[in-house]
Write a protein that holds these residues in place. Structure first.
Motif, short mmCIF file in Angstrom:
data_model
loop_
_atom_site.label_atom_id
_atom_site.label_comp_id
_atom_site.label_asym_id
_atom_site.label_seq_id
_atom_site.Cartn_x
_atom_site.Cartn_y
_atom_site.Cartn_z
N UNK A 1 0.84 -1.20 0.00
CA UNK A 1 0.00 0.00 0.00
C UNK A 1 0.87 1.25 0.00
N UNK A 2 1.93 1.24 0.82
CA UNK A 2 2.85 2.39 0.87
C UNK A 2 3.51 2.62 -0.49
N UNK A 3 3.91 1.52 -1.14
CA UNK A 3 4.58 1.64 -2.44
C UNK A 3 3.61 2.19 -3.50
N UNK A 4 2.41 1.69 -3.50
CA UNK A 4 1.39 2.14 -4.46
C UNK A 4 1.13 3.62 -4.29
N UNK A 5 0.99 4.07 -3.05
CA UNK A 5 0.69 5.47 -2.79
C UNK A 5 1.88 6.37 -3.10
N UNK A 6 3.09 5.88 -2.83
CA UNK A 6 4.28 6.66 -3.17
C UNK A 6 4.38 6.84 -4.68
N UNK A 7 4.21 5.74 -5.41
CA UNK A 7 4.29 5.82 -6.87
C UNK A 7 3.17 6.69 -7.44
N UNK A 8 2.05 6.74 -6.74
CA UNK A 8 0.90 7.54 -7.20
C UNK A 8 0.99 9.00 -6.74
N UNK B 1 10.33 1.24 -0.88
CA UNK B 1 10.60 0.03 -0.11
C UNK B 1 12.05 -0.02 0.36
N UNK B 2 12.98 0.40 -0.50
CA UNK B 2 14.40 0.31 -0.19
C UNK B 2 14.82 1.28 0.92
N UNK B 3 13.96 2.22 1.25
CA UNK B 3 14.33 3.25 2.22
C UNK B 3 13.57 3.13 3.54
#
Length: 222
Positions: free
Chosen positions: A131-138, A184-186
């Motif tokens: 969810x965090x990755x999706x929102x960051x990319x969005x 994710x890497x951070x």
């Protein structure tokens, strides 16, 4: 001839958490009485006689053998209509609706976007870091109320759901192969500044940690 179908949960054989589960379907009532007394070699001999039941044949007997007696078995004519499965939303990987349907579903909601993504009554298949990755990319703030998202925001969200899931599956969940521009890497780095994006910050609530970049993920109020 005795008709026996043997189904082993092979994936659990080397598991320290679970014992092996065997399921037997047979039309022989006497066979079912002795099935738990068989040793492995006898079971294998019977398994060699297996004949797959035709679709129109009726199974009159059923046995569920599980050593530790901690498992439960449910029989259903239509499992997707049984609770809790009937309460689940769409599967984001296998049954992602069209963008038009997705937009329509979102427009009925009035809550924070991350809360919605983790709500299994809305959709299933999205965990916390995804969810965090999706929102960051969005470029959407995790606490953003969905009613203030415009069509472009939701389209970006929709595309990011597909991209993040597809890439994760493509690399078999190997995080070392995730794109270098993923947040994710951070999540666990001492230096939490993503080049070209900004510093990663964290929110905590409901037992979960949310990673986001305030510089590009801003709350919108219209």
């Amino acid at each position: 001839m005795k008709k026996l179908i043997k189904s082993d949960n092979d994936k659990l054989i080397n598991s320290s958490r679970f014992s092996i589960i065997k399921i037997y379907l047979t039309d022989d009532k006497e066979l079912i009485k002795n099935i738990d007394k068989w040793n492995e070699s006898e079971i294998e001999k019977e398994a060699e006689k297996v004949k797959q039941l035709e679709n129109n044949e009726k199974v009159e007997c059923f046995d569920f053998s599980e050593v530790d007696h901690v498992s439960r078995l449910f029989l259903s004519k239509n499992i997707m209509k049984e609770k809790p499965l009937c309460n689940y939303g769409f599967d984001v990987k296998n049954n992602l609706p069209s963008f038009e349907e997705f937009l329509e579903k979102i427009r009925t909601k009035n809550c924070a976007i991350k809360k919605l993504l983790l709500d299994t009554s809305f959709c299933v298949g999205i965990g916390n870091w995804i969810a965090d990755e999706i929102l960051y990319q969005s470029k959407i703030h995790p606490t953003q109320n969905v009613k203030f998202l415009n069509d472009e925001d939701i389209n970006n969200l929709y595309d990011s759901i597909k991209d993040v899931l597809n890439i994760s599956i493509l690399v078999d969940g190997d995080y070392s192969r995730f794109p270098s521009n993923w947040i994710f890497h951070y999540r666990n780095k001492d230096e939490m500044i993503i080049p070209g994006s900004g510093r990663v910050e964290f929110l905590k609530g409901s037992g979960k940690t949310t990673a986001f970049v305030p510089k590009i993920q801003k709350v919108k109020i219209i």
